[in-house]
Design a protein around this motif. Structure first.
Motif, PDB file in Angstrom:
ATOM      1  N   ASN A   1     -39.113  32.771 -12.795  1.00 18.51           N
ATOM      2  CA  ASN A   1     -37.669  32.491 -12.701  1.00 18.51           C
ATOM      3  C   ASN A   1     -37.231  32.029 -11.316  1.00 18.51           C
ATOM      4  OD1 ASN A   1     -37.042  33.077 -15.441  1.00 18.51           O
ATOM      5  ND2 ASN A   1     -37.306  35.249 -14.944  1.00 18.51           N
ATOM      6  N   ILE A   2     -38.110  31.314 -10.640  1.00 15.72           N
ATOM      7  CA  ILE A   2     -37.775  30.721  -9.349  1.00 15.72           C
ATOM      8  C   ILE A   2     -37.226  29.324  -9.618  1.00 15.72           C
ATOM      9  CG2 ILE A   2     -38.767  29.798  -7.213  1.00 15.72           C
ATOM     10  CD1 ILE A   2     -40.734  32.213  -7.365  1.00 15.72           C
ATOM     11  N   PRO A   3     -36.026  29.020  -9.132  1.00 12.10           N
ATOM     12  CA  PRO A   3     -35.457  27.703  -9.388  1.00 12.10           C
ATOM     13  C   PRO A   3     -36.295  26.587  -8.756  1.00 12.10           C
ATOM     14  CG  PRO A   3     -34.073  28.942  -7.869  1.00 12.10           C
ATOM     15  CD  PRO A   3     -35.145  29.859  -8.321  1.00 12.10           C
ATOM     16  N   VAL A   4     -36.386  25.476  -9.477  1.00 12.56           N
ATOM     17  CA  VAL A   4     -37.098  24.294  -9.005  1.00 12.56           C
ATOM     18  C   VAL A   4     -36.057  23.225  -8.685  1.00 12.56           C
ATOM     19  CG1 VAL A   4     -38.770  22.489  -9.570  1.00 12.56           C
ATOM     20  CG2 VAL A   4     -39.147  24.849 -10.357  1.00 12.56           C
ATOM     21  N   VAL A   5     -36.104  22.748  -7.445  1.00 10.61           N
ATOM     22  CA  VAL A   5     -35.173  21.734  -6.966  1.00 10.61           C
ATOM     23  C   VAL A   5     -35.953  20.435  -6.780  1.00 10.61           C
ATOM     24  CG1 VAL A   5     -33.601  21.071  -5.107  1.00 10.61           C
ATOM     25  CG2 VAL A   5     -33.830  23.494  -5.755  1.00 10.61           C
ATOM     26  N   ASP A   6     -35.550  19.379  -7.461  1.00  7.91           N
ATOM     27  CA  ASP A   6     -36.167  18.073  -7.275  1.00  7.91           C
ATOM     28  C   ASP A   6     -35.328  17.255  -6.304  1.00  7.91           C
ATOM     29  OD1 ASP A   6     -38.202  18.656  -9.039  1.00  7.91           O
ATOM     30  OD2 ASP A   6     -37.617  17.188 -10.553  1.00  7.91           O
ATOM     31  N   ILE A   7     -36.015  16.660  -5.346  1.00  2.00           N
ATOM     32  CA  ILE A   7     -35.390  15.793  -4.352  1.00  2.00           C
ATOM     33  C   ILE A   7     -35.961  14.394  -4.552  1.00  2.00           C
ATOM     34  CG2 ILE A   7     -35.017  15.373  -1.897  1.00  2.00           C
ATOM     35  CD1 ILE A   7     -33.935  18.109  -2.728  1.00  2.00           C
ATOM     36  N   PHE A   8     -35.103  13.383  -4.577  1.00  2.00           N
ATOM     37  CA  PHE A   8     -35.555  11.999  -4.695  1.00  2.00           C
ATOM     38  C   PHE A   8     -35.047  11.194  -3.512  1.00  2.00           C
ATOM     39  CE2 PHE A   8     -35.511  13.410  -9.142  1.00  2.00           C
ATOM     40  CZ  PHE A   8     -36.847  13.166  -9.457  1.00  2.00           C
ATOM     41  N   HIS A   9     -35.944  10.393  -2.950  1.00  2.00           N
ATOM     42  CA  HIS A   9     -35.562   9.514  -1.850  1.00  2.00           C
ATOM     43  C   HIS A   9     -34.994   8.215  -2.403  1.00  2.00           C
ATOM     44  CE1 HIS A   9     -35.698   8.360   2.401  1.00  2.00           C
ATOM     45  NE2 HIS A   9     -35.764   7.142   1.911  1.00  2.00           N
ATOM     46  N   VAL A  10     -33.846   7.809  -1.870  1.00  2.00           N
ATOM     47  CA  VAL A  10     -33.181   6.575  -2.291  1.00  2.00           C
ATOM     48  C   VAL A  10     -32.956   5.705  -1.057  1.00  2.00           C
ATOM     49  CG1 VAL A  10     -31.109   5.592  -3.342  1.00  2.00           C
ATOM     50  CG2 VAL A  10     -32.039   7.737  -4.215  1.00  2.00           C
ATOM     51  N   ASP A  11     -33.402   4.450  -1.133  1.00  2.00           N
ATOM     52  CA  ASP A  11     -33.212   3.470  -0.069  1.00  2.00           C
ATOM     53  C   ASP A  11     -32.350   2.329  -0.565  1.00  2.00           C
ATOM     54  OD1 ASP A  11     -34.500   4.450   2.204  1.00  2.00           O
ATOM     55  OD2 ASP A  11     -36.419   3.547   1.684  1.00  2.00           O
ATOM     56  N   GLU A  12     -32.028   1.422   0.348  1.00  2.00           N
ATOM     57  CA  GLU A  12     -31.179   0.281   0.007  1.00  2.00           C
ATOM     58  C   GLU A  12     -31.946  -0.903  -0.560  1.00  2.00           C
ATOM     59  OE1 GLU A  12     -28.730  -0.698   3.349  1.00  2.00           O
ATOM     60  OE2 GLU A  12     -27.950   1.342   3.507  1.00  2.00           O
ATOM     61  N   ASP A  13     -33.295  -0.914  -0.382  1.00  2.00           N
ATOM     62  CA  ASP A  13     -34.069  -2.016  -0.942  1.00  2.00           C
ATOM     63  C   ASP A  13     -35.458  -1.534  -1.371  1.00  2.00           C
ATOM     64  OD1 ASP A  13     -35.364  -1.689   1.500  1.00  2.00           O
ATOM     65  OD2 ASP A  13     -34.662  -3.561   2.347  1.00  2.00           O
ATOM     66  N   GLY A  14     -36.114  -2.347  -2.182  1.00  2.00           N
ATOM     67  CA  GLY A  14     -37.464  -2.037  -2.617  1.00  2.00           C
ATOM     68  C   GLY A  14     -37.529  -1.015  -3.737  1.00  2.00           C
ATOM     69  N   PRO A  15     -38.711  -0.413  -3.921  1.00  2.00           N
ATOM     70  CA  PRO A  15     -38.927   0.495  -5.052  1.00  2.00           C
ATOM     71  C   PRO A  15     -38.205   1.836  -4.953  1.00  2.00           C
ATOM     72  CG  PRO A  15     -40.886   0.404  -3.680  1.00  2.00           C
ATOM     73  CD  PRO A  15     -39.931  -0.625  -3.142  1.00  2.00           C
ATOM     74  N   PHE A  16     -37.531   2.089  -3.845  1.00  2.00           N
ATOM     75  CA  PHE A  16     -36.781   3.337  -3.693  1.00  2.00           C
ATOM     76  C   PHE A  16     -35.290   3.153  -3.970  1.00  2.00           C
ATOM     77  CE2 PHE A  16     -40.751   4.302  -1.696  1.00  2.00           C
ATOM     78  CZ  PHE A  16     -40.944   5.656  -1.906  1.00  2.00           C
ATOM     79  N   THR A  17     -34.884   1.976  -4.436  1.00  2.00           N
ATOM     80  CA  THR A  17     -33.486   1.777  -4.828  1.00  2.00           C
ATOM     81  C   THR A  17     -33.284   2.325  -6.238  1.00  2.00           C
ATOM     82  OG1 THR A  17     -33.860  -0.389  -5.811  1.00  2.00           O
ATOM     83  CG2 THR A  17     -33.256  -0.340  -3.474  1.00  2.00           C
ATOM     84  N   LEU A  18     -32.092   2.768  -6.518  1.00  2.00           N
ATOM     85  CA  LEU A  18     -31.791   3.235  -7.872  1.00  2.00           C
ATOM     86  C   LEU A  18     -31.952   2.096  -8.872  1.00  2.00           C
ATOM     87  CD1 LEU A  18     -28.700   5.509  -7.151  1.00  2.00           C
ATOM     88  CD2 LEU A  18     -31.048   6.219  -7.675  1.00  2.00           C
ATOM     89  N   GLU A  19     -31.619   0.877  -8.445  1.00  2.00           N
ATOM     90  CA  GLU A  19     -31.709  -0.285  -9.323  1.00  2.00           C
ATOM     91  C   GLU A  19     -33.147  -0.615  -9.717  1.00  2.00           C
ATOM     92  OE1 GLU A  19     -28.100   0.038  -7.187  1.00  2.00           O
ATOM     93  OE2 GLU A  19     -30.076  -0.297  -6.294  1.00  2.00           O
ATOM     94  N   SER A  20     -34.128  -0.176  -8.917  1.00  2.00           N
ATOM     95  CA  SER A  20     -35.536  -0.465  -9.217  1.00  2.00           C
ATOM     96  C   SER A  20     -35.998   0.225 -10.499  1.00  2.00           C
ATOM     97  CB  SER A  20     -36.430  -0.024  -8.055  1.00  2.00           C
ATOM     98  OG  SER A  20     -36.524   1.399  -8.010  1.00  2.00           O
ATOM     99  N   GLY A  21     -35.347   1.329 -10.835  1.00  2.00           N
ATOM    100  CA  GLY A  21     -35.773   2.108 -11.994  1.00  2.00           C
ATOM    101  C   GLY A  21     -36.929   3.054 -11.703  1.00  2.00           C
ATOM    102  N   TYR A  22     -37.381   3.121 -10.440  1.00  2.00           N
ATOM    103  CA  TYR A  22     -38.531   3.955 -10.079  1.00  2.00           C
ATOM    104  C   TYR A  22     -38.142   5.286  -9.442  1.00  2.00           C
ATOM    105  CZ  TYR A  22     -40.917  -0.512 -10.701  1.00  2.00           C
ATOM    106  OH  TYR A  22     -41.388  -1.697 -11.206  1.00  2.00           O
ATOM    107  N   VAL A  23     -36.867   5.502  -9.208  1.00  2.00           N
ATOM    108  CA  VAL A  23     -36.423   6.761  -8.609  1.00  2.00           C
ATOM    109  C   VAL A  23     -36.265   7.772  -9.740  1.00  2.00           C
ATOM    110  CG1 VAL A  23     -34.671   7.896  -7.189  1.00  2.00           C
ATOM    111  CG2 VAL A  23     -35.326   5.537  -6.703  1.00  2.00           C
ATOM    112  N   LYS A  24     -37.422   8.196 -10.235  1.00  2.00           N
ATOM    113  CA  LYS A  24     -37.491   9.193 -11.307  1.00  2.00           C
ATOM    114  C   LYS A  24     -38.835   9.899 -11.194  1.00  2.00           C
ATOM    115  CE  LYS A  24     -38.768   5.576 -14.609  1.00  2.00           C
ATOM    116  NZ  LYS A  24     -38.315   4.830 -15.773  1.00  2.00           N
ATOM    117  N   PRO A  25     -38.974  11.055 -11.817  1.00  2.00           N
ATOM    118  CA  PRO A  25     -40.199  11.840 -11.656  1.00  2.00           C
ATOM    119  C   PRO A  25     -41.443  11.054 -12.073  1.00  2.00           C
ATOM    120  CG  PRO A  25     -38.531  13.101 -12.818  1.00  2.00           C
ATOM    121  CD  PRO A  25     -38.011  11.702 -12.713  1.00  2.00           C
ATOM    122  N   MET A  26     -42.539  11.333 -11.373  1.00  2.00           N
ATOM    123  CA  MET A  26     -43.819  10.768 -11.791  1.00  2.00           C
ATOM    124  C   MET A  26     -44.117  11.255 -13.202  1.00  2.00           C
ATOM    125  SD  MET A  26     -46.229  10.750  -8.444  1.00  2.00           S
ATOM    126  CE  MET A  26     -45.895   9.552  -7.159  1.00  2.00           C
ATOM    127  N   ALA A  27     -44.833  10.457 -13.946  1.00  2.00           N
ATOM    128  CA  ALA A  27     -45.042  10.696 -15.378  1.00  2.00           C
ATOM    129  C   ALA A  27     -45.707  12.038 -15.690  1.00  2.00           C
ATOM    130  CB  ALA A  27     -45.855   9.552 -15.981  1.00  2.00           C
TER     131      ALA A  27
END
Length: 179
Positions: A44-70
């Motif tokens: 029962n230890i809470p799990v906090v996910d942190i995602f890095h978001v940048d303004e360009d490249g694969p770390f933009t929200l628009e890239s569709g890659y800012v989501k958990p690894m499969a």
């Protein structure tokens, strides 16, 4: 009384689209991450996910890659987005933790020497007790001035500079046994 949270940093699909991405350490990293997350959730230890978001490249929200690894199957208790190396600056993480009287953090994720190490240092400076589970972190070789450090050397360097100063270094098994 110690209240604990697991902070999973940047284990996101964005990294698959970086030129330094390598599969070498992925199986061990995945096994360690899954074991740590499952062990924490079972306690029962809470799990906090942190995602890095940048303004360009694969770390933009628009890239569709800012989501958990499969390979990740957990449902986090909360998710924060960050725009710098540490998970605290302008994210609301510190407030969320303090509202729950959490004073101990377990750190895992990507990249060992960057966002994970930086978050551990900032967390320590903010007064949190930090457990750094380096086997549940991932990094890649880096070259500077013609000298290349392997992922294992970088991990060892991070453990060396954090241990006894900013964090306790533990394995997944040691971490789960101590809970």
């Amino acid at each position: 009384m110690s209240r604990i949270a697991l902070i999973n940093i940047d284990t996101q699909q964005s990294f698959h689209h970086r030129n330094y991405w390598q599969e070498d350490d992925i199986p061990a990293f995945q096994q360690a991450m899954l074991g740590l997350i499952e062990g924490c959730q079972a306690r029962n230890i809470p799990v906090v996910d942190i995602f890095h978001v940048d303004e360009d490249g694969p770390f933009t929200l628009e890239s569709g890659y800012v989501k958990p690894m499969a390979f990740l199957r957990h449902q986090p208790d909360v998710v924060f987005q960050k725009h710098v190396h540490n998970a605290f600056t302008d994210t609301g993480l510190d407030r969320w933790l303090r509202e729950r009287d959490i004073n101990q953090l377990i750190i895992c994720g990507i990249r060992t020497e960057q966002c994970c190490e930086t978050t551990a240092r900032v967390a320590s400076d903010l007064g949190y007790a930090v457990t750094f589970v380096s086997e549940a972190t991932l990094t890649f070789p880096m070259t500077y001035k013609g000298i290349t450090l392997s992922a294992a050397e970088i991990r060892h360097r991070t453990e060396t500079v954090l241990s006894g100063r900013f964090a306790e270094i533990k394995t997944v098994a040691e971490t789960l046994e101590s809970l």
